[in-house]
Design a protein around this motif. Structure first.
Motif, short mmCIF file in Angstrom:
data_model
loop_
_atom_site.label_atom_id
_atom_site.label_comp_id
_atom_site.label_asym_id
_atom_site.label_seq_id
_atom_site.Cartn_x
_atom_site.Cartn_y
_atom_site.Cartn_z
N LYS A 1 95.15 53.86 44.40
CA LYS A 1 96.60 53.86 44.55
C LYS A 1 97.27 53.31 43.29
O LYS A 1 98.26 53.87 42.80
CB LYS A 1 97.00 53.01 45.76
CG LYS A 1 96.64 53.64 47.10
CD LYS A 1 97.05 52.74 48.25
CE LYS A 1 96.67 53.35 49.61
NZ LYS A 1 97.04 52.47 50.74
N GLN A 2 96.70 52.23 42.74
CA GLN A 2 97.25 51.67 41.52
C GLN A 2 97.13 52.65 40.37
O GLN A 2 98.04 52.78 39.54
CB GLN A 2 96.53 50.36 41.17
CG GLN A 2 96.82 49.21 42.14
CD GLN A 2 96.02 47.96 41.79
OE1 GLN A 2 95.32 47.93 40.79
NE2 GLN A 2 96.12 46.94 42.63
N ASN A 3 95.99 53.35 40.29
CA ASN A 3 95.78 54.33 39.24
C ASN A 3 96.78 55.48 39.35
O ASN A 3 97.32 55.95 38.34
CB ASN A 3 94.35 54.87 39.31
CG ASN A 3 94.03 55.80 38.16
OD1 ASN A 3 94.13 55.43 37.01
ND2 ASN A 3 93.67 57.03 38.48
N GLU A 4 97.02 55.93 40.60
CA GLU A 4 98.00 57.00 40.80
C GLU A 4 99.39 56.53 40.39
O GLU A 4 100.15 57.28 39.76
CB GLU A 4 98.00 57.44 42.27
CG GLU A 4 96.73 58.18 42.69
CD GLU A 4 96.70 58.47 44.18
OE1 GLU A 4 97.64 58.04 44.88
OE2 GLU A 4 95.75 59.12 44.65
N THR A 5 99.73 55.27 40.74
CA THR A 5 101.03 54.73 40.36
C THR A 5 101.17 54.63 38.84
O THR A 5 102.18 55.03 38.26
CB THR A 5 101.23 53.34 40.99
OG1 THR A 5 101.12 53.43 42.41
CG2 THR A 5 102.61 52.78 40.63
N LEU A 6 100.11 54.12 38.19
CA LEU A 6 100.13 54.00 36.74
C LEU A 6 100.20 55.36 36.06
O LEU A 6 100.91 55.54 35.07
CB LEU A 6 98.89 53.23 36.25
CG LEU A 6 98.84 51.74 36.60
CD1 LEU A 6 97.49 51.16 36.20
CD2 LEU A 6 99.96 50.98 35.91
N GLN A 7 99.44 56.34 36.61
CA GLN A 7 99.45 57.68 36.03
C GLN A 7 100.84 58.30 36.16
O GLN A 7 101.32 58.98 35.24
CB GLN A 7 98.42 58.56 36.73
CG GLN A 7 98.26 59.94 36.10
CD GLN A 7 97.80 59.86 34.67
OE1 GLN A 7 96.83 59.17 34.36
NE2 GLN A 7 98.48 60.56 33.77
N SER A 8 101.48 58.04 37.30
CA SER A 8 102.85 58.55 37.51
C SER A 8 103.80 57.94 36.48
O SER A 8 104.64 58.65 35.90
CB SER A 8 103.32 58.22 38.93
OG SER A 8 104.65 58.63 39.12
N LYS A 9 103.65 56.63 36.22
CA LYS A 9 104.49 55.97 35.23
C LYS A 9 104.22 56.51 33.83
O LYS A 9 105.14 56.71 33.03
CB LYS A 9 104.26 54.46 35.26
CG LYS A 9 104.81 53.79 36.52
CD LYS A 9 104.58 52.29 36.46
CE LYS A 9 105.15 51.61 37.71
NZ LYS A 9 104.93 50.14 37.69
N VAL A 10 102.92 56.75 33.52
CA VAL A 10 102.56 57.32 32.22
C VAL A 10 103.19 58.70 32.05
O VAL A 10 103.72 59.03 30.98
CB VAL A 10 101.03 57.40 32.07
CG1 VAL A 10 100.65 58.24 30.86
CG2 VAL A 10 100.43 56.00 31.93
N ASP A 11 103.14 59.52 33.10
CA ASP A 11 103.74 60.86 33.04
C ASP A 11 105.25 60.77 32.80
O ASP A 11 105.81 61.52 31.99
CB ASP A 11 103.46 61.62 34.34
CG ASP A 11 101.98 61.96 34.50
OD1 ASP A 11 101.26 61.95 33.48
OD2 ASP A 11 101.55 62.23 35.63
N GLU A 12 105.89 59.84 33.52
CA GLU A 12 107.34 59.67 33.34
C GLU A 12 107.66 59.22 31.92
O GLU A 12 108.60 59.74 31.30
CB GLU A 12 107.87 58.64 34.34
CG GLU A 12 107.85 59.12 35.80
CD GLU A 12 108.32 58.03 36.75
OE1 GLU A 12 108.70 56.95 36.26
OE2 GLU A 12 108.31 58.27 37.97
#
Length: 297
Positions: free
Chosen positions: A75-86
């Motif tokens: 979940k943390q990785n998905e959240t971080l990846q989402s932030k990286v994409d943004e």
């Protein structure tokens, strides 16, 4: 007649068995340091079982904790990846805005350099499919005051001419097109020449000029070339480029060579269009002259 109660094991044997059991229990008690026989038995049966059960319990607990930790990490990785994409998208937009701002600054400088002419800005919306913008379409047309033979600018100087106009679009043929001929002159001497388009030469980033008089005027590499006053379609003084090579022709009467253009014809996104053609300006000058003459009379 009386029948005697007979036991399968005589009493003396029972006594012996009990005595042996007592001795065994006493021995066990001695071995276990007074812990008792039940504790001794438990140490070899129940305790190992408890240890096994405890180990299995801890293993299952660790497995559950690891699974929960793995889920949390995902979940943390998905959240971080989402932030990286943004952030990547935001960074891309910022870079696009930066490049666009830089282009618009160049266009503004160009506008200031030719502040005497009426102009309108336009975006390129289509190319002819080649690597070079030799023939392209812009998003402004006759509804915006653009007409055939309007001069088009970009970068630091001349791009070409409008060749076709619709209400909301116009086609531009640039000076690098094979069919393009521009009447030009050397800025420092006013000697005239012809600049010819050649797409093959553009692979080397060059334009060809020819029919420059071989006179006493010393013309060197680096001289500026602009549109000439004798051109019937191009407004006088529009910057074309710098001389990069000059040679005397075999007839010894003329010189020719190459020009490094002022515009990067591999990437044109915005242009300025002069809304008055050379003909409009010439006719306007004639009308003013006639009006002044009439007033004088």
């Amino acid at each position: 007649m009386k029948i005697k109660n007979q036991s399968s094991i005589p009493s003396k044997y029972w006594l012996a068995i009990i005595a042996v059991i007592c001795v065994i229990l006493l021995g066990i008690d001695q071995v276990t340091d007074g812990g008792g026989p039940l504790r001794f038995i438990g140490n070899y049966t129940v305790v190992p079982m408890q240890k096994g059960i405890s180990y299995v319990g801890r293993w299952l607990s660790d497995l559950s904790d690891n699974f929960e930790t793995l889920q949390d990490m995902k979940k943390q990785n998905e959240t971080l990846q989402s932030k990286v994409d943004e952030l990547t998208i935001d960074n891309t937009r910022l870079r696009q805005d930066e490049y666009e701002l830089e282009r618009l600054r160049d266009l503004y400088k160009l506008d200031q350099n030719y502040s005497d002419y009426e102009k309108i800005g336009a975006h390129v919306i289509a190319n002819n499919g080649t690597n070079w913008f030799s023939d392209f379409t812009i998003d402004k047309g006759s509804a915006d005051g653009i007409k055939v033979n309007c001069n088009v600018l970009a970068g630091s100087g001349l791009v070409g001419l409008v060749t076709e106009v619709g209400p909301h679009y116009a086609r531009v043929r640039s000076i690098i097109d094979n069919s393009s001929n521009v009447s030009a002159m050397i800025l420092s001497t006013s000697d005239t020449c012809i600049v010819r388009g050649d797409l093959k030469l553009m692979d080397d980033g060059r334009l060809r000029f020819e029919k420059l008089a071989n006179n006493d005027n010393d013309i060197k590499v680096g001289e500026q070339v602009v549109t000439s006053y004798v051109s019937d379609r191009f407004v006088q003084g529009l910057f074309i480029g710098y001389i990069s090579e000059i040679n005397v022709d075999s007839n010894n009467l003329t010189r020719s060579g190459y020009i490094t253009p002022a515009v990067d014809f591999s990437k044109i996104q915005e242009v300025l269009v002069l809304t008055k053609t050379k003909e409009d300006m010439t006719n306007g000058a004639d009308d003013e002259s006639a009006s002044d003459t009439a007033k004088g009379e």
